[in-house]
Design a protein around this motif. Structure first.
Motif, PDB file in Angstrom:
ATOM      1  N   SER A   1       0.839  -1.188   0.000  1.00  0.00           N
ATOM      2  CA  SER A   1       0.000   0.000   0.000  1.00  0.00           C
ATOM      3  C   SER A   1       0.882   1.248   0.000  1.00  0.00           C
ATOM      4  N   THR A   2       0.408   2.270  -0.642  1.00  0.00           N
ATOM      5  CA  THR A   2       1.152   3.520  -0.670  1.00  0.00           C
ATOM      6  C   THR A   2       0.729   4.391   0.515  1.00  0.00           C
ATOM      7  N   ALA A   3       1.514   5.402   0.796  1.00  0.00           N
ATOM      8  CA  ALA A   3       1.184   6.323   1.878  1.00  0.00           C
ATOM      9  C   ALA A   3      -0.174   6.986   1.627  1.00  0.00           C
ATOM     10  N   LYS A   4      -0.455   7.294   0.390  1.00  0.00           N
ATOM     11  CA  LYS A   4      -1.721   7.930   0.031  1.00  0.00           C
ATOM     12  C   LYS A   4      -2.899   6.990   0.300  1.00  0.00           C
ATOM     13  N   GLN A   5      -2.733   5.716  -0.049  1.00  0.00           N
ATOM     14  CA  GLN A   5      -3.784   4.725   0.192  1.00  0.00           C
ATOM     15  C   GLN A   5      -4.005   4.519   1.693  1.00  0.00           C
ATOM     16  N   ARG A   6      -2.905   4.447   2.455  1.00  0.00           N
ATOM     17  CA  ARG A   6      -3.024   4.269   3.899  1.00  0.00           C
ATOM     18  C   ARG A   6      -3.709   5.476   4.533  1.00  0.00           C
ATOM     19  N   ALA A   7      -3.362   6.667   4.082  1.00  0.00           N
ATOM     20  CA  ALA A   7      -3.976   7.890   4.606  1.00  0.00           C
ATOM     21  C   ALA A   7      -5.484   7.891   4.337  1.00  0.00           C
ATOM     22  N   ALA A   8      -5.878   7.498   3.143  1.00  0.00           N
ATOM     23  CA  ALA A   8      -7.300   7.448   2.797  1.00  0.00           C
ATOM     24  C   ALA A   8      -8.028   6.414   3.660  1.00  0.00           C
ATOM     25  N   MET A   9      -7.389   5.274   3.885  1.00  0.00           N
ATOM     26  CA  MET A   9      -7.986   4.230   4.712  1.00  0.00           C
ATOM     27  C   MET A   9      -8.169   4.720   6.150  1.00  0.00           C
ATOM     28  N   LEU A  10      -7.161   5.385   6.675  1.00  0.00           N
ATOM     29  CA  LEU A  10      -7.243   5.882   8.052  1.00  0.00           C
ATOM     30  C   LEU A  10      -8.275   6.993   8.176  1.00  0.00           C
TER      31      LEU A  10
END
Length: 75
Positions: free
Chosen positions: A1-10
């Protein structure tokens, strides 16, 4: 997962009022800072961080502030 994907998930998790269970299993690039962003989840009871290998011992302070009844930190 990318940082952007993790941020969106959080962000999605934080928007879910009353969230009781969250699995972030095998997000091997998940950081202490990202987990710390979960502090506002005052209804969270179950958290799965298994396979999140980048987390340090310092994350225990954050985790102890959550009202968890079950926590998975297995590798």
């Amino acid at each position: 997962s990318t940082a952007k994907q993790r941020a969106a998930m959080l962000q999605t998790a934080l928007a879910c009022r009353g969230l009781r269970s969250l699995s972030l299993r095998n997000l091997d690039k998940l950081t202490d800072e990202e987990v710390a962003s979960l502090r506002p989840l005052t209804t969270l009871r179950y958290l799965n961080l298994g396979g999140c290998v980048r987390l340090s011992d310092a994350i225990m302070e954050t985790l102890s502030s959550l009202p968890l009844v079950q926590l998975n930190l297995s590798v």
